[in-house]
Design a protein around this motif. Sequence first.
Motif, PDB file in Angstrom:
ATOM      1  N   PRO A 144      -6.136  -2.970  11.179  1.00  0.00           N
ATOM      2  CA  PRO A 144      -5.789  -3.321  10.135  1.00  0.00           C
ATOM      3  C   PRO A 144      -6.230  -5.219   9.823  1.00  0.00           C
ATOM      4  O   PRO A 144      -5.569  -5.485  10.027  1.00  0.00           O
ATOM      5  CB  PRO A 144      -4.469  -3.452   8.433  1.00  0.00           C
ATOM      6  N   HIS A 172     -12.191   1.950   7.309  1.00  0.00           N
ATOM      7  CA  HIS A 172     -11.130   2.535   6.455  1.00  0.00           C
ATOM      8  C   HIS A 172     -10.611   0.949   5.227  1.00  0.00           C
ATOM      9  O   HIS A 172     -10.066   0.214   6.094  1.00  0.00           O
ATOM     10  CB  HIS A 172      -9.149   2.877   7.158  1.00  0.00           C
ATOM     11  N   PHE A 226      -0.782  -5.579  11.031  1.00  0.00           N
ATOM     12  CA  PHE A 226      -1.986  -5.791  10.063  1.00  0.00           C
ATOM     13  C   PHE A 226      -1.770  -7.735  10.906  1.00  0.00           C
ATOM     14  O   PHE A 226      -1.003  -8.599  11.045  1.00  0.00           O
ATOM     15  CB  PHE A 226      -0.455  -5.770   8.475  1.00  0.00           C
ATOM     16  N   SER A 233      -7.300   0.423   2.491  1.00  0.00           N
ATOM     17  CA  SER A 233      -5.655   0.392   2.619  1.00  0.00           C
ATOM     18  C   SER A 233      -5.573   1.214   1.448  1.00  0.00           C
ATOM     19  O   SER A 233      -5.543   0.731  -0.241  1.00  0.00           O
ATOM     20  CB  SER A 233      -4.691  -0.691   2.791  1.00  0.00           C
ATOM     21  N   ARG A 234      -5.173   2.488   1.188  1.00  0.00           N
ATOM     22  CA  ARG A 234      -4.887   2.820  -1.210  1.00  0.00           C
ATOM     23  C   ARG A 234      -4.074   1.882  -1.500  1.00  0.00           C
ATOM     24  O   ARG A 234      -3.899   1.823  -2.226  1.00  0.00           O
ATOM     25  CB  ARG A 234      -4.139   4.051  -0.534  1.00  0.00           C
ATOM     26  N   GLY A 270      -3.140  -9.337   3.006  1.00  0.00           N
ATOM     27  CA  GLY A 270      -3.108  -7.825   1.706  1.00  0.00           C
ATOM     28  C   GLY A 270      -3.533  -8.751   0.648  1.00  0.00           C
ATOM     29  O   GLY A 270      -2.854  -9.322   0.173  1.00  0.00           O
ATOM     30  N   HIS A 318      -2.764   7.449   4.022  1.00  0.00           N
ATOM     31  CA  HIS A 318      -2.673   5.805   3.858  1.00  0.00           C
ATOM     32  C   HIS A 318      -3.882   4.966   3.799  1.00  0.00           C
ATOM     33  O   HIS A 318      -4.118   3.898   3.088  1.00  0.00           O
ATOM     34  CB  HIS A 318      -1.606   5.243   5.005  1.00  0.00           C
ATOM     35  N   THR A 319      -5.307   6.014   4.094  1.00  0.00           N
ATOM     36  CA  THR A 319      -6.885   4.915   3.661  1.00  0.00           C
ATOM     37  C   THR A 319      -7.212   6.210   3.083  1.00  0.00           C
ATOM     38  O   THR A 319      -7.232   7.027   2.850  1.00  0.00           O
ATOM     39  CB  THR A 319      -7.033   4.726   4.840  1.00  0.00           C
ATOM     40  N   CYS A 347      -4.813  -5.101   0.235  1.00  0.00           N
ATOM     41  CA  CYS A 347      -6.136  -4.935   0.686  1.00  0.00           C
ATOM     42  C   CYS A 347      -6.875  -5.076   2.797  1.00  0.00           C
ATOM     43  O   CYS A 347      -7.235  -6.818   2.494  1.00  0.00           O
ATOM     44  CB  CYS A 347      -7.553  -4.972  -0.115  1.00  0.00           C
ATOM     45  N   TYR A 348      -6.605  -5.091   3.015  1.00  0.00           N
ATOM     46  CA  TYR A 348      -6.756  -4.135   4.694  1.00  0.00           C
ATOM     47  C   TYR A 348      -7.349  -3.275   5.236  1.00  0.00           C
ATOM     48  O   TYR A 348      -7.861  -1.889   4.122  1.00  0.00           O
ATOM     49  CB  TYR A 348      -5.295  -3.610   5.039  1.00  0.00           C
TER      50      TYR A 348
END
Length: 388
Positions: A213, A246, A159, A248-249, A163, A315-316, A165-166
């Motif tokens: 990410p 993508h 990463f 990230s959730r 974050g 995860h996304t 938000c990635y």
Amino acid sequence: MSDTTSPTDKEGRICEHCEKVGQYPTCEQCDIPLRDGHLRRAHTLEKADQTFTCNQCSDSVPLRHHDPLPATGDRELCPPCAEDFGVCDHCNLYDDELRSTETGRELCPECAIELDYYDCEVCTTLIDSGTYCGDHRDDDADDDIDGLHGYSYKPTPVFHGIGPCYLGLELEVNVPYGHLSDRISDTDDILNGLGYLKEDSSIDYGFELVTHPMAYRWALASFPWHLLDQLDLAGCSGDGNGLHVHISRAAFAGPCHVFRWMKFVYRNSSAVQTLARRSSGYAAFRDSERHNIKHSCKGTYCAPRDSAINTQPRHTFELRVFASSLEIRHVQAALAFADASVAYTRDLTVTDITARSGWTWTTFTQWLRTRPQYAPLTAELEDLACAC
């Protein structure tokens, strides 16, 4: 009772001989055998005034002509529309998105999930065990040939930036024939570990550039954007391919936030496709997905992978709408829209939606103008003349 040319008398009853051999009259409209004349008349009169609405063409169809044909999603079809559908081999319902298994069965998406089928790592064939279908079982997806990884290669994510938000960029790139090895080597050197290159069956000759990410601000400042210019000068292109982002959730405050975000994207599908520079079956805006957004947020509905928003990754969320490009601002605008749309819908209230037109593209673009970090997106929207 003497023989007559008709199996019934004037009261609608049948003779003993016709009853014995099962020669019953049929409904004049639907051909259903009916034993009693009074029942026959009641059946015909009952159907004469009834209709059903086909969920595909929205036509009102008299029941005296056709019974509705059951389809997935509690839909009813008229026979002409059903001709464009297939029948699921498990639930026996009509469906327009059947998937093939390696054993030849045709399954609707719901049954495929129920029966624990999943995609072959190379193609879209459904399998219930292993990693590949029979056609690709000998493939070594982890082979690294001249820096080009197999389709299923997924290293541990690294990463970058702050974050939660990635964003992960997937950029499909065409390469001139005979120059793949050189372009792979050059691209790997410039990425310097920020990303990797993969095979993808949708690319005739080239690679998919996948990044680890990145936070949006970090990506704008630190991604080696000159790489896109270098690929362009070397004759590469994104023509006919896709650019996926993508998200990230963990970037979402909860299911209600996911609902607002997905609802916003689907409600503005026309403007999103204009921004994305394509309308594609690989990133489809279907009514079935739009109607099931609430269930997607609850995890009780799984949309096909080729939907505009692919909800299958654990995860996304994969935003698949964009056309690939080696123009820097196109790629930056895609990342900006992903980040901005999540930020915009995070605090969107019921009052914002009902009293301030919060769902609309116009309100979103006005919100963008007060946030200079999204300048690549604002500039792209102005050039496309879709900012109101």
